[in-house]
Design an enzyme around this catalytic site. Structure first.
Site, mmCIF file in Angstrom:
data_model
loop_
_atom_site.group_PDB
_atom_site.id
_atom_site.type_symbol
_atom_site.label_atom_id
_atom_site.label_comp_id
_atom_site.label_asym_id
_atom_site.label_seq_id
_atom_site.Cartn_x
_atom_site.Cartn_y
_atom_site.Cartn_z
ATOM 1 N N HIS A 100 -14.528 -8.593 17.699
ATOM 2 C CA HIS A 100 -14.909 -7.256 18.167
ATOM 3 C C HIS A 100 -13.751 -6.475 18.777
ATOM 4 C CE1 HIS A 100 -19.339 -7.572 17.696
ATOM 5 N NE2 HIS A 100 -19.036 -8.853 17.629
ATOM 6 N N ASP A 131 -8.397 -0.314 21.899
ATOM 7 C CA ASP A 131 -9.807 -0.697 21.814
ATOM 8 C C ASP A 131 -10.132 -1.116 20.392
ATOM 9 O OD1 ASP A 131 -12.416 -1.019 22.702
ATOM 10 O OD2 ASP A 131 -12.424 0.880 23.777
HETATM 11 O O1 F6P Z 1 -16.573 -7.023 22.578
HETATM 12 C C1 F6P Z 1 -15.926 -7.335 23.686
HETATM 13 C C2 F6P Z 1 -16.756 -8.017 24.763
HETATM 14 O O2 F6P Z 1 -16.261 -9.261 25.065
HETATM 15 C C3 F6P Z 1 -18.216 -8.207 24.407
HETATM 16 O O3 F6P Z 1 -18.486 -9.433 23.868
HETATM 17 C C4 F6P Z 1 -18.893 -8.094 25.710
HETATM 18 O O4 F6P Z 1 -20.181 -7.638 25.583
HETATM 19 C C5 F6P Z 1 -18.045 -7.083 26.416
HETATM 20 O O5 F6P Z 1 -16.749 -7.229 25.915
HETATM 21 C C6 F6P Z 1 -18.164 -7.234 27.908
HETATM 22 O O6 F6P Z 1 -17.455 -8.334 28.369
HETATM 23 P P1 F6P Z 1 -18.058 -9.465 29.282
HETATM 24 O O7 F6P Z 1 -19.024 -10.236 28.460
HETATM 25 O O8 F6P Z 1 -16.864 -10.261 29.682
HETATM 26 O O9 F6P Z 1 -18.712 -8.786 30.430
#
Ligand code: F6P
Length: 469
Positions: A157, A364
């Site tokens: 992602h 990003d």
């Molecule tokens: O896509 C990046 C990501 O790691 C997602 O998996 C996640 O929802 C978002 O960032 C937020 O991060 P975290 O799960 O560390 O709060």
């Protein structure tokens, strides 16, 4: 129809699934289950005293949620440590912030192995397995070592950096080897796909046939699948009558002022203090605009136990205080800053109220706020998207005002131009963007990836004599 097994670090299980605050990833993965029944496996979000070997299971509709607790040490080493202090900054080109530790890396591998051991017992031969995010890069290799021959896909992602950048991270060659155990690797943009393919060619000596890379006995296909949003849902939420207290208060508080909005997790990759400074510059250069605009920054706190995020929170607060203190006037605060998480039902009408969205990350993977903003606009009177050239979304949303977030003057000028933009130009730009946001929505993304994964059954074949292990 095969069963779909999704694996992600965070799982939006039923108790969380009802809440509207679910982020883009949650919405995307729920979209995948619209067409399949199956299982969603990952971290429960809870910390337990002892390492769990057995997951807990919750059934809801066509999905079985299978959740593993982590110990405090697992969370520290796997999640905060290697995933978020080493991999995350490297993948976002912030090599100077990357803090590699062998102990954290060992914890990252250990949690991936624990997850694989628990998951292997639950996967049937015909299941499609779809792994998400940088926390779980070694998962397919672990599953293969337990004898799984299923089609396994991975979606990354966040950005995949240039090989020279990834190469600075100790352990990165092992991660590239682990990538080869997926049948299909999806990334956000063509640039990410090119970076990953080059790394596999250069670091593993892989051979390439079109999108397919071969190294030893393993083959993987690397392709871009830009993730989308639930466009129709966002359009509907944005167009609903504005009954909510916060929306009514915002409308009253704004009066005739124009709203500029930013919505980001409080993360250094999002460029929040830099954006505030660009807005400050805009106010200094355009004093006639003071009192006529309000910038609302919604920045939910994130990963607050990681030192770099603590520092960011302090810097953001200091920057905010300085700007509001020096440029504010009685009755007008230049920047309104909130750190709570807002549900989609509130974000959508706020996006629609905003004349400008500032989506200016330093780097990003995609940035779904940019797409949500476009989806939420009033077709007859749309706002202007100011978008960083370093967001994956900039590859698709060419109707945005594209800026370099490192250049505060450029961002300040973009704000000025966006405020002055003619109605005709706003409509033309928005029309070009909504077409992409509508056609390439989240359901398209999930379906395109899974179709390509199923196609790997026939596609991936190792040409004799090519590549090496
Ligand atoms: O896509 C990046 C990501 O790691 C997602 O998996 C996640 O929802 C978002 O960032 C937020 O991060 P975290 O799960 O560390 O709060």
């Amino acid at each position: 129809m095969p069963r779909l097994v999704i694996v992600s670090n965070r799982v939006w299980a039923p108790e969380a699934a009802g809440k509207e605050s679910a982020g883009g990833l949650a919405v995307a993965l729920r979209a995948a289950f619209k067409a399949y029944e199956g299982l969603w496996f990952g971290w429960s979000g809870k910390v337990a005293a002892h390492a769990a070997t057995q997951p807990t299971t919750v059934e809801a509709g066509n999905v079985q949620y299978v959740l593993m607790d982590l110990t405090a040490l697992d969370r520290q080493e796997y999640y905060y440590g290697f995933a978020n202090r080493a991999l995350w900054p490297t993948m976002h080109y912030r090599v100077g912030l990357s803090d590699f530790s062998r102990t954290d890396y060992a914890g990252y591998l250990r949690v991936n192995r624990t997850f694989a051991n628990a998951l292997a017992n639950l996967v049937c031969t015909s299941d499609l397995v779809w792994v998400h995010d940088y926390h779980l890069i070694p998962l397919a290799a672990e599953l293969r070592s337990l004898g799984l021959n299923n089609l396994i896909g991975y979606f990354h992602h966040i950005p995949w950096p240039a090989p020279e950048v990834l190469g600075t991270l100790p352990g990165s060659t092992d991660l590239l080897r682990a990538i080869m155990d997926f049948n299909l690797v999806g990334v956000q943009t063509e640039r990410d796909a090119d970076n990953l393919r080059r790394a596999l060619l250069q670091e593993l000596g892989a051979a390439q046939t079109r999108d397919v890379l071969h190294a030893g006995i393993r083959s993987t296909c690397v392709k871009a699948f830009p993730i989308g949003v639930d466009t129709r849902d966002f359009q509907e939420l944005a167009a609903r009558p504005r009954a909510n207290r916060i929306i009514r208060q915002t409308i009253t508080g704004l009066g005739s002022r124009k709203l500029i909005i930013g919505v980001d997790r409080l993360d250094y990759s999002k460029g929040i203090p830099q954006r505030m400074e660009a807005y400050e510059r805009f106010l200094i250069e355009n004093p006639n605009q003071r009192g006529h605009v309000t910038y609302l920054q919604i920045a939910p706190t994130s990963r607050s136990e990681v030192p770099e995020y603590e520092t960011l929170s302090r810097v953001a607060n200091e920057t905010l205080g300085r700007i509001n203190g020096s440029l504010g006037e009685p009755g007008w605060v230049p920047i309104q800053y909130v750190t709570s998480t807002y549900p989609r039902s509130l974000l959508a009408p706020l996006y629609r109220l905003a004349r400008i969205a500032l989506v200016t990350p330093m780097r990003d993977g995609m940035n779904l706020v940019a797409k949500e903003y476009v989806a939420a606009q009033d077709p007859l009177d749309p706002g202007v998207l100011v978008l960083s050239k370093f967001a994956g979304a900039a590859q698709q949303l060419t109707g945005a005002v594209i800026i370099n977030p490192n250049d505060k003057v450029e961002v300040a000028e973009a704000i000025r131009d966006a405020l002055q933009m003619s109605h005709q130009e706003r409509v033309t730009r928005w029309q070009s963007m909504i077409e992409v946001v509508r056609d390439r929505d989240v359901s398209w993304w999930a379906a395109a990836f899974l179709k390509a994964l199923v196609a790997q059954q026939h596609e991936v074949a190792m040409p004799a004599g090519e590549g090496r292990d």
